[in-house]
Design a protein around this motif. Structure first.
Motif, short mmCIF file in Angstrom:
data_model
loop_
_atom_site.label_atom_id
_atom_site.label_comp_id
_atom_site.label_asym_id
_atom_site.label_seq_id
_atom_site.Cartn_x
_atom_site.Cartn_y
_atom_site.Cartn_z
N TYR A 1 0.84 -1.19 0.00
CA TYR A 1 0.00 0.00 0.00
C TYR A 1 0.88 1.24 0.00
N GLU A 2 0.44 2.27 -0.66
CA GLU A 2 1.22 3.50 -0.73
C GLU A 2 0.43 4.64 -0.11
N PHE A 3 1.05 5.27 0.91
CA PHE A 3 0.43 6.42 1.57
C PHE A 3 1.40 7.58 1.54
N GLU A 4 0.86 8.78 1.52
CA GLU A 4 1.68 9.97 1.64
C GLU A 4 1.41 10.60 3.00
N LEU A 5 2.45 10.60 3.85
CA LEU A 5 2.34 11.14 5.20
C LEU A 5 3.49 12.11 5.44
N THR A 6 3.23 13.13 6.22
CA THR A 6 4.33 13.97 6.69
C THR A 6 5.09 13.20 7.76
N PRO A 7 6.33 13.56 8.04
CA PRO A 7 7.06 12.88 9.12
C PRO A 7 6.30 12.92 10.44
N SER A 8 5.67 14.04 10.74
CA SER A 8 4.93 14.17 12.00
C SER A 8 3.72 13.25 12.02
N GLU A 9 3.06 13.07 10.86
CA GLU A 9 1.90 12.18 10.80
C GLU A 9 2.31 10.73 10.99
N TYR B 1 -7.99 15.02 20.26
CA TYR B 1 -8.24 16.03 19.24
C TYR B 1 -7.25 15.92 18.08
N ARG B 2 -5.98 15.62 18.41
CA ARG B 2 -5.00 15.44 17.34
C ARG B 2 -5.35 14.23 16.49
N ARG C 1 -7.75 11.99 11.45
CA ARG C 1 -8.81 11.26 10.75
C ARG C 1 -9.53 12.17 9.76
N ALA C 2 -9.84 13.40 10.19
CA ALA C 2 -10.53 14.33 9.30
C ALA C 2 -9.71 14.64 8.05
N LYS C 3 -8.39 14.70 8.21
CA LYS C 3 -7.53 15.05 7.09
C LYS C 3 -7.24 13.87 6.18
N LEU C 4 -6.99 12.70 6.74
CA LEU C 4 -6.43 11.60 5.96
C LEU C 4 -7.41 10.49 5.61
N GLY D 1 -13.69 5.46 5.68
CA GLY D 1 -12.71 5.08 6.70
C GLY D 1 -11.41 4.57 6.15
N ASN D 2 -11.11 4.82 4.89
CA ASN D 2 -9.86 4.35 4.29
C ASN D 2 -8.75 5.38 4.50
N LEU D 3 -7.61 4.94 4.99
CA LEU D 3 -6.48 5.82 5.21
C LEU D 3 -5.98 6.35 3.86
N CYS D 4 -5.92 7.67 3.75
CA CYS D 4 -5.47 8.36 2.53
C CYS D 4 -6.31 7.94 1.31
N GLY D 5 -7.53 7.48 1.57
CA GLY D 5 -8.39 7.07 0.47
C GLY D 5 -8.00 5.76 -0.19
N VAL D 6 -7.02 5.05 0.39
CA VAL D 6 -6.54 3.79 -0.19
C VAL D 6 -7.38 2.64 0.36
#
Length: 363
Positions: free
Chosen positions: A300-308, A339-340, A345-348, A353-358
């Motif tokens: 699976y391929e996801f795009e995350l920032t280092p902090s994420e 909250y974080r 969840r709201a962003k990705l 319920g799919n992470l990064c739409g994958v």
């Protein structure tokens, strides 16, 4: 003369010699001989022996307690009670000095305190280790051993505890004045078979059943676990032990290994009493893991920032260590803050319920 001295003199007269914890009384044709760690007296009459024992009353009450109150009928109970107060490690005078203020020991999440009154009689206080400094009147008092059954059923959040030796025993209670027999029965109600297994281990008679033996005898829906052993090592059993048998999860000390010749790499813990075989919780969880580990890996391929990425790791760590409830809503610098996590969840996550739409490919 005190009844415990009368009983001791009578026992020496009947048996010839009585001996325990540094005290020896011998009956001979010339009279009685009294020996303690700091004195020896010979050729004593019965009345003189009684007077001499009155000067060594701690030895006499100690003999009476272990011989007449506890007795020899249950070696397990006797050994446990002696362990609680360190009877095999300290002399009677040393031990009695401390017992008058109370000797404490931990047994899982239980704290046992044994104290001695002016007549040499023991009293046992049993409570949760987290309530060590609480006044007795601040806790809910119980007096019958069977009360421990209800106390051990639910954790502090009211959730059922399937594992009685889980490290989630709720506190807020006390058994303030148990006798020797009721102490052991109460401990055994909290932690079934803990005293017998501790005693068998102490005697070199603990029958350990290792992973391979336990899995080999599973039947029905649990027999599938045997398919997890595919001849390619036993790293998966290390994962099981790390997940379920760590000190933070169970108060037992794991003694079972992969098999009799093969130890697991994971430490067994520091519990006071042993775990002799994989428990029912381990077996049930392993059945699920067997099926999960049978899946083919996917990419699976996801795009995350280092902090994420770090935040997802923080969330897994917090859930695994049961720290979620310790993270306050205002702790926005904590990766597992609610909250974080909701922001992540709201962003990705998409509406399904799919992470990064994958989507998960479960073909």
């Amino acid at each position: 003369m005190s009844h415990h001295i009368d009983a001791l003199v009578a026992a020496a007269e009947d048996e010839g010699t009585v001996s325990l914890d540094g005290l020896t009384v011998t009956h001979t044709d010339d009279g009685y001989r009294l020996e303690t760690s700091d004195t020896t007296r010979d050729d004593l009459s019965k009345s003189a022996l009684s007077d001499a024992l009155a000067d060594h009353d701690d030895y006499a009450t100690n003999w009476y307690f272990w011989t007449n109150v506890v007795g020899e009928s249950s070696p397990q109970r006797r050994a446990y009670l002696r362990w609680v107060e360190g009877a095999d490690e300290h002399s009677v005078p040393e031990r009695y000095d401390v017992l008058r203020d109370g000797i404490q020991c931990e047994w899982g999440q239980l704290l046992v305190t044994v104290t001695l009154d002016d007549h040499g009689e023991r009293s046992y206080d049993l409570r949760h280790v987290d309530d060590a400094d609480a006044d007795t009147d601040e806790l809910d008092s119980h007096h019958e051993p069977l009360a421990a059954r209800q106390l051990a059923t639910y954790d502090e959040k009211g959730r059922y505890r399937p594992l009685k030796t889980g490290a989630n025993l709720a506190g807020g209670w006390v058994f303030p004045d148990l006798d020797a027999r009721d102490l052991v029965e109460t401990v055994e109600t909290f932690y079934p078979a803990s005293v017998p297994n501790w005693y068998r281990e102490r005697e070199g008679e603990l029958d350990v059943e290792h992973w391979e033996d336990t899995i080999g005898r599973q039947t029905g829906m649990y027999s599938v676990i045997d398919t997890w052993n595919r001849g390619d090592g036993h790293e998966h059993v290390d994962w099981v032990a790390e997940a379920c048998c760590d000190d933070s999860q169970c108060v037992k000390r794991r003694e079972w290994q992969y098999d009799e010749e093969t130890d697991l790499a994971v430490d067994g813990g520091d519990g006071a009493f042993p775990c002799r075989e994989p428990c029912s919780l381990v077996i049930a969880a392993s059945r699920k893991w067997t099926r999960l580990e049978g899946e083919e890996t996917q990419t699976y391929e996801f795009e995350l920032t280092p902090s994420e990425k770090e935040q997802i790791e923080d969330i897994v760590e917090a859930v695994a260590d049961d720290r979620i409830d310790d993270i306050r809503e205002a702790d926005v610098y904590e990766g597992a803050n609610r909250y974080r996590t909701r922001f992540l969840r709201a962003k990705l996550f998409d509406d399904d319920g799919n992470l990064c739409g994958v989507r998960t490919d479960d073909e």
